[in-house]
Design a protein around this motif. Structure first.
Motif, PDB file in Angstrom:
ATOM      1  N   ALA A  23       0.889  -1.166   0.000  1.00  0.00           N
ATOM      2  CA  ALA A  23       0.000   0.000   0.000  1.00  0.00           C
ATOM      3  C   ALA A  23       0.919   1.205   0.000  1.00  0.00           C
ATOM      4  CB  ALA A  23      -0.890  -0.013   1.234  1.00  0.00           C
ATOM      5  N   SER A  24       0.797   2.019  -1.035  1.00  0.00           N
ATOM      6  CA  SER A  24       1.747   3.108  -1.265  1.00  0.00           C
ATOM      7  C   SER A  24       1.056   4.463  -1.159  1.00  0.00           C
ATOM      8  CB  SER A  24       2.368   2.949  -2.665  1.00  0.00           C
ATOM      9  OG  SER A  24       3.001   4.143  -3.078  1.00  0.00           O
ATOM     10  N   CYS A  25       1.760   5.395  -0.521  1.00  0.00           N
ATOM     11  CA  CYS A  25       1.256   6.769  -0.433  1.00  0.00           C
ATOM     12  C   CYS A  25       2.428   7.718  -0.584  1.00  0.00           C
ATOM     13  CB  CYS A  25       0.545   6.998   0.897  1.00  0.00           C
ATOM     14  SG  CYS A  25      -0.149   8.667   1.061  1.00  0.00           S
ATOM     15  N   THR A  26       2.410   8.521  -1.629  1.00  0.00           N
ATOM     16  CA  THR A  26       3.490   9.467  -1.900  1.00  0.00           C
ATOM     17  C   THR A  26       3.041  10.872  -1.516  1.00  0.00           C
ATOM     18  OG1 THR A  26       4.331   8.116  -3.718  1.00  0.00           O
ATOM     19  CG2 THR A  26       5.023  10.419  -3.670  1.00  0.00           C
ATOM     20  N   TYR A  27       3.879  11.568  -0.793  1.00  0.00           N
ATOM     21  CA  TYR A  27       3.532  12.939  -0.408  1.00  0.00           C
ATOM     22  C   TYR A  27       4.743  13.839  -0.566  1.00  0.00           C
ATOM     23  CZ  TYR A  27       6.089  12.917   4.031  1.00  0.00           C
ATOM     24  OH  TYR A  27       7.072  12.905   4.984  1.00  0.00           O
ATOM     25  N   LYS A  28       4.475  15.119  -0.667  1.00  0.00           N
ATOM     26  CA  LYS A  28       5.525  16.124  -0.783  1.00  0.00           C
ATOM     27  C   LYS A  28       5.524  16.982   0.465  1.00  0.00           C
ATOM     28  CE  LYS A  28       7.276  19.862  -3.766  1.00  0.00           C
ATOM     29  NZ  LYS A  28       7.062  20.652  -5.003  1.00  0.00           N
ATOM     30  N   GLY A  29       6.691  17.139   1.079  1.00  0.00           N
ATOM     31  CA  GLY A  29       6.772  17.990   2.259  1.00  0.00           C
ATOM     32  C   GLY A  29       7.737  17.444   3.290  1.00  0.00           C
ATOM     33  N   SER A  30       7.779  18.130   4.405  1.00  0.00           N
ATOM     34  CA  SER A  30       8.706  17.827   5.483  1.00  0.00           C
ATOM     35  C   SER A  30       8.435  16.453   6.089  1.00  0.00           C
ATOM     36  CB  SER A  30       8.598  18.901   6.569  1.00  0.00           C
ATOM     37  OG  SER A  30       9.232  18.494   7.756  1.00  0.00           O
ATOM     38  N   TYR A  31       9.478  15.866   6.678  1.00  0.00           N
ATOM     39  CA  TYR A  31       9.328  14.594   7.368  1.00  0.00           C
ATOM     40  C   TYR A  31       8.465  14.731   8.615  1.00  0.00           C
ATOM     41  CZ  TYR A  31      13.133  13.071   4.314  1.00  0.00           C
ATOM     42  OH  TYR A  31      13.897  12.768   3.216  1.00  0.00           O
ATOM     43  N   THR A  32       8.196  15.960   9.069  1.00  0.00           N
ATOM     44  CA  THR A  32       7.311  16.135  10.216  1.00  0.00           C
ATOM     45  C   THR A  32       5.885  15.686   9.908  1.00  0.00           C
ATOM     46  OG1 THR A  32       6.852  18.437   9.585  1.00  0.00           O
ATOM     47  CG2 THR A  32       8.671  18.059  11.131  1.00  0.00           C
ATOM     48  N   LEU A  33       5.557  15.534   8.616  1.00  0.00           N
ATOM     49  CA  LEU A  33       4.221  15.097   8.216  1.00  0.00           C
ATOM     50  C   LEU A  33       4.075  13.588   8.205  1.00  0.00           C
ATOM     51  CD1 LEU A  33       3.715  17.436   5.101  1.00  0.00           C
ATOM     52  CD2 LEU A  33       2.684  17.735   7.355  1.00  0.00           C
ATOM     53  N   ILE A  34       5.189  12.868   8.351  1.00  0.00           N
ATOM     54  CA  ILE A  34       5.162  11.450   8.012  1.00  0.00           C
ATOM     55  C   ILE A  34       4.261  10.630   8.928  1.00  0.00           C
ATOM     56  CG2 ILE A  34       7.118  10.570   9.378  1.00  0.00           C
ATOM     57  CD1 ILE A  34       8.031   9.335   6.564  1.00  0.00           C
ATOM     58  N   THR A  35       4.117  11.029  10.185  1.00  0.00           N
ATOM     59  CA  THR A  35       3.224  10.288  11.088  1.00  0.00           C
ATOM     60  C   THR A  35       1.785  10.364  10.596  1.00  0.00           C
ATOM     61  OG1 THR A  35       4.683  10.672  12.975  1.00  0.00           O
ATOM     62  CG2 THR A  35       2.420  10.073  13.463  1.00  0.00           C
ATOM     63  N   ALA A  74      -2.791   7.653   7.835  1.00  0.00           N
ATOM     64  CA  ALA A  74      -3.701   7.578   6.693  1.00  0.00           C
ATOM     65  C   ALA A  74      -3.616   6.210   6.010  1.00  0.00           C
ATOM     66  CB  ALA A  74      -3.382   8.690   5.696  1.00  0.00           C
ATOM     67  N   VAL A  75      -2.393   5.691   5.886  1.00  0.00           N
ATOM     68  CA  VAL A  75      -2.231   4.382   5.245  1.00  0.00           C
ATOM     69  C   VAL A  75      -2.869   3.285   6.089  1.00  0.00           C
ATOM     70  CG1 VAL A  75      -0.567   2.659   4.462  1.00  0.00           C
ATOM     71  CG2 VAL A  75      -0.145   5.080   4.014  1.00  0.00           C
ATOM     72  N   VAL A  76      -2.612   3.290   7.395  1.00  0.00           N
ATOM     73  CA  VAL A  76      -3.186   2.255   8.262  1.00  0.00           C
ATOM     74  C   VAL A  76      -4.709   2.316   8.246  1.00  0.00           C
ATOM     75  CG1 VAL A  76      -3.380   1.489  10.654  1.00  0.00           C
ATOM     76  CG2 VAL A  76      -1.148   2.097   9.734  1.00  0.00           C
ATOM     77  N   GLU A  77      -5.281   3.515   8.274  1.00  0.00           N
ATOM     78  CA  GLU A  77      -6.736   3.659   8.218  1.00  0.00           C
ATOM     79  C   GLU A  77      -7.278   3.120   6.901  1.00  0.00           C
ATOM     80  OE1 GLU A  77      -7.409   7.781   8.924  1.00  0.00           O
ATOM     81  OE2 GLU A  77      -7.272   7.593  11.126  1.00  0.00           O
ATOM     82  N   TRP A  78      -6.530   3.380   5.822  1.00  0.00           N
ATOM     83  CA  TRP A  78      -6.955   2.881   4.500  1.00  0.00           C
ATOM     84  C   TRP A  78      -6.925   1.359   4.479  1.00  0.00           C
ATOM     85  CZ3 TRP A  78      -5.397  -0.173   0.545  1.00  0.00           C
ATOM     86  CH2 TRP A  78      -6.024  -0.008  -0.695  1.00  0.00           C
ATOM     87  N   LEU A  79      -5.893   0.754   5.061  1.00  0.00           N
ATOM     88  CA  LEU A  79      -5.802  -0.704   5.110  1.00  0.00           C
ATOM     89  C   LEU A  79      -7.008  -1.294   5.824  1.00  0.00           C
ATOM     90  CD1 LEU A  79      -2.026  -1.333   6.014  1.00  0.00           C
ATOM     91  CD2 LEU A  79      -3.090  -1.321   3.758  1.00  0.00           C
ATOM     92  N   ASN A  80      -7.335  -0.733   6.982  1.00  0.00           N
ATOM     93  CA  ASN A  80      -8.463  -1.247   7.758  1.00  0.00           C
ATOM     94  C   ASN A  80      -9.778  -1.102   7.008  1.00  0.00           C
ATOM     95  OD1 ASN A  80      -6.823  -1.963   9.932  1.00  0.00           O
ATOM     96  ND2 ASN A  80      -7.034   0.045  10.912  1.00  0.00           N
ATOM     97  N   ALA A  81      -9.900  -0.014   6.258  1.00  0.00           N
ATOM     98  CA  ALA A  81     -11.153   0.247   5.547  1.00  0.00           C
ATOM     99  C   ALA A  81     -11.290  -0.567   4.271  1.00  0.00           C
ATOM    100  CB  ALA A  81     -11.260   1.741   5.214  1.00  0.00           C
ATOM    101  N   ASN A  82     -10.185  -1.105   3.762  1.00  0.00           N
ATOM    102  CA  ASN A  82     -10.231  -1.780   2.459  1.00  0.00           C
ATOM    103  C   ASN A  82      -9.846  -3.254   2.514  1.00  0.00           C
ATOM    104  OD1 ASN A  82     -10.667   0.420   0.135  1.00  0.00           O
ATOM    105  ND2 ASN A  82      -9.468   1.353   1.800  1.00  0.00           N
ATOM    106  N   GLY A  83      -9.820  -3.827   3.702  1.00  0.00           N
ATOM    107  CA  GLY A  83      -9.637  -5.266   3.818  1.00  0.00           C
ATOM    108  C   GLY A  83      -8.226  -5.764   3.640  1.00  0.00           C
TER     109      GLY A  83
END
Length: 272
Positions: free
Chosen positions: A210-222, A227-236
């Motif tokens: 499950a891949s998510c690409t973002y632009k910006g500081s590493y302070t956003l990474i949490t 968002a990825v974990v929530e997506w995993l739970n919502a999509n099986g």
């Protein structure tokens, strides 16, 4: 002799504070009238009052100031006090700078990214040949140590980068670690090369993530991880191996955090 009010004006220390200094034996009056309780100070106590004020301005506690005044004529001991305080202030300034950076990043998100969303997709990263370094680092922010070792030990090999060239770090621990973090940095290359003391060349297996690409500081990474974990739970889907970050634009390419491009990858499988 100077009355306490006169001494207060000349020393620029309030009468209330002079009385407090007397109570804690930091700066005692030269004389106290036993009939009126008036406090009197000598003119030669003014330099001591000045030292107390200067040391307070440096951030020393009154307890420390008392200890410093006791050895004020010993240059070596005085230097030890000053050196220790300087180290404290440097550490404090670094901690403050870090907190200001986090605060600034949070304010930017409030102003510019009120509707921010992270797009998560399922993709397969094919089998790839890579230079790898696996080691334990003190903290997550010390990833640069691993890349430094890789660059140092492969600098003369003239590595041919794969197309595309992926630079990533896999986090091998099964939980968040405050220290002693086990990681593996890897960079995809083409060709054949001998292993070094720390760099091992190997073929990494195909992996579905499950891949998510973002632009910006590493302070956003949490936020992205969440968002990825929530997506995993919502999509099986469920995690299926250690997650890794691919650094498409990193501090190696730019020193501007807002220009970093990071791809967060969670190996996954469908829930049974």
């Amino acid at each position: 002799m100077l009355k306490i009010g006169e001494f207060s004006k000349l020393s620029r220390i309030s009468v209330r504070m002079l009385r407090h200094y007397d109570e804690i034996d930091l700066l005692k009056p030269a004389e106290i009238d036993r009939f009126t309780d008036y406090r009197y100070y000598r003119e030669d106590q003014l330099p001591t009052a000045g030292r107390i004020t200067a040391l307070k301005d440096m951030g020393f506690s009154l307890a420390d100031i008392a200890r410093i005044l006791a050895v004020y004529d010993d240059r070596d001991q005085l230097e030890q006090f000053f050196s220790a305080r300087q180290t404290e202030l440097v550490n404090l300034s670094q901690d403050t700078a870090h907190k200001l950076m986090l605060l600034d990043a949070a304010r930017k998100r409030l102003r510019k990214e009120k509707n921010m969303s992270y797009n998560v997709t399922i993709k397969t990263i094919p089998e790839r040949y890579a230079a790898t370094v696996q080691m334990t680092i003190p903290h997550y922010e010390d990833e640069g140590m691993v890349w430094g070792i890789m660059m140092e030990e492969t600098g003369r090999m003239n590595l041919a980068e794969a197309d595309p060239c992926l630079c990533a770090v896999t986090f091998l621990d099964g939980e968040y670690k405050e220290e002693n973090v086990e990681v593996m940095a890897w960079k995809t290359v083409k060709g054949s090369y001998p292993d070094t003391d720390h760099v091992k060349f190997s073929t990494l297996p195909e992996v579905t993530v499950a891949s998510c690409t973002y632009k910006g500081s590493y302070t956003l990474i949490t936020e992205v991880y969440t968002a990825v974990v929530e997506w995993l739970n919502a999509n099986g889907y469920e995690p299926n191996g250690p997650m890794f970050n691919i650094y498409h634009v990193s501090p190696h390419e730019t020193q501007i955090p807002d220009e970093f491009v990071t791809e967060v990858c969670y190996p996954v499988k469908k829930k049974s």
